[in-house]
Design a protein around this motif. Sequence first.
Motif, PDB file in Angstrom:
ATOM      1  N   PHE A  96      53.525 -40.280 -52.072  1.00  0.00           N
ATOM      2  CA  PHE A  96      52.360 -39.407 -51.852  1.00  0.00           C
ATOM      3  C   PHE A  96      52.273 -39.001 -50.381  1.00  0.00           C
ATOM      4  CE2 PHE A  96      47.836 -39.197 -50.552  1.00  0.00           C
ATOM      5  CZ  PHE A  96      47.487 -38.021 -51.218  1.00  0.00           C
ATOM      6  N   GLY A  97      52.401 -39.984 -49.488  1.00  0.00           N
ATOM      7  CA  GLY A  97      52.336 -39.696 -48.052  1.00  0.00           C
ATOM      8  C   GLY A  97      53.442 -38.766 -47.604  1.00  0.00           C
ATOM      9  N   ILE A  98      54.656 -38.989 -48.091  1.00  0.00           N
ATOM     10  CA  ILE A  98      55.787 -38.142 -47.708  1.00  0.00           C
ATOM     11  C   ILE A  98      55.597 -36.719 -48.220  1.00  0.00           C
ATOM     12  CG2 ILE A  98      58.261 -37.770 -48.090  1.00  0.00           C
ATOM     13  CD1 ILE A  98      58.540 -40.841 -48.088  1.00  0.00           C
ATOM     14  N   ALA A  99      55.060 -36.584 -49.430  1.00  0.00           N
ATOM     15  CA  ALA A  99      54.812 -35.246 -49.985  1.00  0.00           C
ATOM     16  C   ALA A  99      53.789 -34.494 -49.135  1.00  0.00           C
ATOM     17  CB  ALA A  99      54.317 -35.366 -51.427  1.00  0.00           C
ATOM     18  N   ILE A 100      52.704 -35.154 -48.765  1.00  0.00           N
ATOM     19  CA  ILE A 100      51.682 -34.519 -47.908  1.00  0.00           C
ATOM     20  C   ILE A 100      52.278 -34.165 -46.556  1.00  0.00           C
ATOM     21  CG2 ILE A 100      49.473 -34.862 -46.731  1.00  0.00           C
ATOM     22  CD1 ILE A 100      49.244 -34.472 -49.750  1.00  0.00           C
ATOM     23  N   LEU A 101      53.075 -35.088 -45.986  1.00  0.00           N
ATOM     24  CA  LEU A 101      53.722 -34.834 -44.691  1.00  0.00           C
ATOM     25  C   LEU A 101      54.613 -33.603 -44.760  1.00  0.00           C
ATOM     26  CD1 LEU A 101      54.653 -35.601 -41.806  1.00  0.00           C
ATOM     27  CD2 LEU A 101      56.332 -37.136 -42.878  1.00  0.00           C
ATOM     28  N   SER A 102      55.411 -33.498 -45.807  1.00  0.00           N
ATOM     29  CA  SER A 102      56.345 -32.378 -45.936  1.00  0.00           C
ATOM     30  C   SER A 102      55.613 -31.042 -46.075  1.00  0.00           C
ATOM     31  CB  SER A 102      57.259 -32.603 -47.150  1.00  0.00           C
ATOM     32  OG  SER A 102      57.957 -33.823 -47.028  1.00  0.00           O
ATOM     33  N   VAL A 103      54.576 -31.028 -46.906  1.00  0.00           N
ATOM     34  CA  VAL A 103      53.805 -29.789 -47.102  1.00  0.00           C
ATOM     35  C   VAL A 103      53.075 -29.410 -45.815  1.00  0.00           C
ATOM     36  CG1 VAL A 103      51.854 -28.765 -48.335  1.00  0.00           C
ATOM     37  CG2 VAL A 103      53.530 -30.155 -49.574  1.00  0.00           C
ATOM     38  N   ALA A 104      52.441 -30.397 -45.160  1.00  0.00           N
ATOM     39  CA  ALA A 104      51.693 -30.126 -43.930  1.00  0.00           C
ATOM     40  C   ALA A 104      52.625 -29.628 -42.829  1.00  0.00           C
ATOM     41  CB  ALA A 104      50.960 -31.389 -43.479  1.00  0.00           C
ATOM     42  N   ALA A 105      53.817 -30.225 -42.718  1.00  0.00           N
ATOM     43  CA  ALA A 105      54.781 -29.794 -41.700  1.00  0.00           C
ATOM     44  C   ALA A 105      55.206 -28.346 -41.943  1.00  0.00           C
ATOM     45  CB  ALA A 105      55.998 -30.725 -41.704  1.00  0.00           C
TER      46      ALA A 105
END
Length: 295
Positions: A96-105
């Motif tokens: 979940f954290g990695i998905a949010i990080l990727s989208v936010a980046a």
Amino acid sequence: MARQQGSIQKQHRKTSLKRLLKRTLFIFIGAILMAIGIEIFLVPNLIMDGGIVGISIILSNLTGINLGLFLFLLNIPFFFLGYKQIGKTFAISTVFGIAILSVAATILHPVAAFTSDIILAAVFGGITLGAGVGIVIRYGGSLDGTEILAILINKKLPFSVGEIVMFFNIFIFIWGGFVFGWDRAMYSVLAYFVAFKTIDVVIQGLDESKSAWIISDQYQEIGEAIIARLGRGVTYLNGEGAYTGDDKKVIFCVINRLEEAKLKSIVEDMDEGAFLAVADIAEVRGGRFKKKDIH
């Protein structure tokens, strides 16, 4: 057998909705902060981080492919490793954290850098990134798979997890030196150091709680003085001297860093020969740690 299964079910209770929402919210916030640190401070100034993030930044620069895509794809294998090594909750929190990080980046990539000053970018990028990583770790997830890989390697090689992570990062920063230039690699080390220290602060908190262990024949007088003069609760533990075989009472209490000097003074006043050990504590929950008023 049925009785055993029932006891196991009692031990593994489902996470409450309130706790689940809290964890989700803070992992979301942590991932957003990390994305800000990467895309608003580090990447525009050609500064790297360590681990998978550093590799992703280098590959994105070399290929022109979106950084967020590399952050997600390179971390996916560690989702499965984390599931096997640390557990289901950790793995789900991590993906979940990695998905949010990727989208936010990806969303933040077109945004202009807050500063073009390389030192400010390294310091504040490190602080923002470290705060995000620390929050995610504190709430049971991870945004970089390097440590998971290091845990696996640690089981087969005579090196600590920290030493393995350090080796990976040295390799990444050297690689970055060839790609971005050696001055940028050195600024990247600065940013990594700042992020590393910020992670510690976020995980351990700013209260800097300390545990104190005291062994003295005047344990009761010392314990009562701690309660009266510091407003802290104490616990008496039973101990036995390994050399003498004598029964001993051990005083255990938790204080903050500002109370350490006063605690030492109390112990010295009551018993100059008392054994006193003080250690840092990462986190304190429950019990009666809250300070009582001193009248």
